[in-house]
Design a protein around this motif. Sequence first.
Motif, PDB file in Angstrom:
ATOM      1  N   SER A 110       0.846  -1.181   0.000  1.00  0.00           N
ATOM      2  CA  SER A 110       0.000   0.000   0.000  1.00  0.00           C
ATOM      3  C   SER A 110       0.888   1.240   0.000  1.00  0.00           C
ATOM      4  O   SER A 110       1.750   1.393   0.863  1.00  0.00           O
ATOM      5  CB  SER A 110      -0.890  -0.021   1.246  1.00  0.00           C
ATOM      6  OG  SER A 110      -1.608   1.173   1.363  1.00  0.00           O
ATOM      7  N   GLY A 111       0.721   2.102  -0.979  1.00  0.00           N
ATOM      8  CA  GLY A 111       1.472   3.352  -1.050  1.00  0.00           C
ATOM      9  C   GLY A 111       2.856   3.240  -1.656  1.00  0.00           C
ATOM     10  O   GLY A 111       3.499   4.243  -1.907  1.00  0.00           O
ATOM     11  N   LEU A 112       3.366   2.039  -1.890  1.00  0.00           N
ATOM     12  CA  LEU A 112       4.709   1.859  -2.442  1.00  0.00           C
ATOM     13  C   LEU A 112       4.678   1.192  -3.805  1.00  0.00           C
ATOM     14  O   LEU A 112       5.458   1.518  -4.686  1.00  0.00           O
ATOM     15  CB  LEU A 112       5.572   1.031  -1.477  1.00  0.00           C
ATOM     16  CG  LEU A 112       6.991   0.708  -1.921  1.00  0.00           C
ATOM     17  CD1 LEU A 112       7.824   1.985  -2.050  1.00  0.00           C
ATOM     18  CD2 LEU A 112       7.657  -0.244  -0.948  1.00  0.00           C
ATOM     19  N   GLY A 113       3.796   0.259  -3.976  1.00  0.00           N
ATOM     20  CA  GLY A 113       3.728  -0.477  -5.236  1.00  0.00           C
ATOM     21  C   GLY A 113       4.370  -1.849  -5.102  1.00  0.00           C
ATOM     22  O   GLY A 113       4.440  -2.421  -4.021  1.00  0.00           O
ATOM     23  N   GLN A 114       4.866  -2.345  -6.216  1.00  0.00           N
ATOM     24  CA  GLN A 114       5.408  -3.697  -6.278  1.00  0.00           C
ATOM     25  C   GLN A 114       6.898  -3.746  -5.934  1.00  0.00           C
ATOM     26  O   GLN A 114       7.675  -2.906  -6.357  1.00  0.00           O
ATOM     27  CB  GLN A 114       5.208  -4.271  -7.677  1.00  0.00           C
ATOM     28  CG  GLN A 114       5.662  -5.703  -7.801  1.00  0.00           C
ATOM     29  CD  GLN A 114       5.424  -6.255  -9.195  1.00  0.00           C
ATOM     30  OE1 GLN A 114       4.632  -5.723  -9.954  1.00  0.00           O
ATOM     31  NE2 GLN A 114       6.112  -7.316  -9.530  1.00  0.00           N
ATOM     32  N   VAL A 115       7.267  -4.755  -5.164  1.00  0.00           N
ATOM     33  CA  VAL A 115       8.650  -5.023  -4.793  1.00  0.00           C
ATOM     34  C   VAL A 115       8.938  -6.464  -5.169  1.00  0.00           C
ATOM     35  O   VAL A 115       8.149  -7.354  -4.870  1.00  0.00           O
ATOM     36  CB  VAL A 115       8.875  -4.815  -3.277  1.00  0.00           C
ATOM     37  CG1 VAL A 115      10.270  -5.234  -2.876  1.00  0.00           C
ATOM     38  CG2 VAL A 115       8.609  -3.378  -2.890  1.00  0.00           C
ATOM     39  N   THR A 116      10.070  -6.714  -5.851  1.00  0.00           N
ATOM     40  CA  THR A 116      10.427  -8.056  -6.282  1.00  0.00           C
ATOM     41  C   THR A 116      11.806  -8.430  -5.759  1.00  0.00           C
ATOM     42  O   THR A 116      12.740  -7.640  -5.845  1.00  0.00           O
ATOM     43  CB  THR A 116      10.434  -8.150  -7.831  1.00  0.00           C
ATOM     44  OG1 THR A 116       9.138  -7.803  -8.314  1.00  0.00           O
ATOM     45  CG2 THR A 116      10.788  -9.558  -8.289  1.00  0.00           C
ATOM     46  N   PHE A 117      11.893  -9.642  -5.222  1.00  0.00           N
ATOM     47  CA  PHE A 117      13.160 -10.205  -4.779  1.00  0.00           C
ATOM     48  C   PHE A 117      13.374 -11.530  -5.493  1.00  0.00           C
ATOM     49  O   PHE A 117      12.445 -12.339  -5.571  1.00  0.00           O
ATOM     50  CB  PHE A 117      13.179 -10.458  -3.270  1.00  0.00           C
ATOM     51  CG  PHE A 117      12.999  -9.222  -2.424  1.00  0.00           C
ATOM     52  CD1 PHE A 117      13.952  -8.224  -2.426  1.00  0.00           C
ATOM     53  CD2 PHE A 117      11.886  -9.073  -1.624  1.00  0.00           C
ATOM     54  CE1 PHE A 117      13.803  -7.089  -1.642  1.00  0.00           C
ATOM     55  CE2 PHE A 117      11.726  -7.951  -0.832  1.00  0.00           C
ATOM     56  CZ  PHE A 117      12.680  -6.952  -0.843  1.00  0.00           C
ATOM     57  N   GLU A 118      14.576 -11.761  -6.007  1.00  0.00           N
ATOM     58  CA  GLU A 118      14.928 -13.035  -6.643  1.00  0.00           C
ATOM     59  C   GLU A 118      15.910 -13.769  -5.756  1.00  0.00           C
ATOM     60  O   GLU A 118      16.904 -13.194  -5.321  1.00  0.00           O
ATOM     61  CB  GLU A 118      15.543 -12.802  -8.022  1.00  0.00           C
ATOM     62  CG  GLU A 118      14.534 -12.386  -9.057  1.00  0.00           C
ATOM     63  CD  GLU A 118      15.109 -12.384 -10.466  1.00  0.00           C
ATOM     64  OE1 GLU A 118      16.081 -13.124 -10.726  1.00  0.00           O
ATOM     65  OE2 GLU A 118      14.583 -11.632 -11.288  1.00  0.00           O
ATOM     66  N   PHE A 119      15.620 -15.039  -5.499  1.00  0.00           N
ATOM     67  CA  PHE A 119      16.435 -15.858  -4.609  1.00  0.00           C
ATOM     68  C   PHE A 119      17.104 -16.984  -5.372  1.00  0.00           C
ATOM     69  O   PHE A 119      16.545 -17.490  -6.352  1.00  0.00           O
ATOM     70  CB  PHE A 119      15.557 -16.476  -3.512  1.00  0.00           C
ATOM     71  CG  PHE A 119      14.820 -15.479  -2.678  1.00  0.00           C
ATOM     72  CD1 PHE A 119      15.427 -14.875  -1.593  1.00  0.00           C
ATOM     73  CD2 PHE A 119      13.511 -15.125  -2.980  1.00  0.00           C
ATOM     74  CE1 PHE A 119      14.752 -13.951  -0.818  1.00  0.00           C
ATOM     75  CE2 PHE A 119      12.823 -14.213  -2.215  1.00  0.00           C
ATOM     76  CZ  PHE A 119      13.443 -13.620  -1.132  1.00  0.00           C
ATOM     77  N   SER A 120      18.264 -17.418  -4.887  1.00  0.00           N
ATOM     78  CA  SER A 120      18.899 -18.605  -5.449  1.00  0.00           C
ATOM     79  C   SER A 120      18.085 -19.828  -5.012  1.00  0.00           C
ATOM     80  O   SER A 120      17.186 -19.732  -4.179  1.00  0.00           O
ATOM     81  CB  SER A 120      20.354 -18.714  -4.972  1.00  0.00           C
ATOM     82  OG  SER A 120      20.394 -18.843  -3.572  1.00  0.00           O
ATOM     83  N   SER A 121      18.405 -20.974  -5.566  1.00  0.00           N
ATOM     84  CA  SER A 121      17.583 -22.168  -5.377  1.00  0.00           C
ATOM     85  C   SER A 121      17.504 -22.660  -3.933  1.00  0.00           C
ATOM     86  O   SER A 121      16.592 -23.391  -3.591  1.00  0.00           O
ATOM     87  CB  SER A 121      18.103 -23.296  -6.263  1.00  0.00           C
ATOM     88  OG  SER A 121      19.433 -23.604  -5.910  1.00  0.00           O
TER      89      SER A 121
END
Length: 124
Positions: free
Chosen positions: A97-108
């Motif tokens: 809410s108020g920030l938008g989308q955040v994406t994190f990519e992780f190793s396996s």
Amino acid sequence: MIDFENAKFLKLRAVEGKTFASTLAPMFVQGEYIVQAFQTVRDGVVFTNRRIFAINVQGVIGKKKDFTILPYKRIQAFSIETAGVFDMDSELQLWFSGLGQVTFEFSSNANVTEICRLISENML
């Protein structure tokens, strides 16, 4: 603040919580503790039992750090993509809410199901 829209995190690999404990402990509220911690070459993401810390290490020697604190209570929705046979990484997308989308990519080796449970317990 980290620009989540224009900067893609490198793949985050799991590290021990003590990697960031001394840096973050002064910011913790009573009863807060690290659940999982992840790091790229310099930057990191730490999931506590209360919130998410995104740590952007700046400067040549890395003394300057930018902390973006993302409270679970502000998450409106999230999506987790687990690792597969050929696609060995996992991905977490959060909508705040108020920030938008955040994406994190992780190793396996990331335990994304534990992250999913942690987020669910705190946002529902």
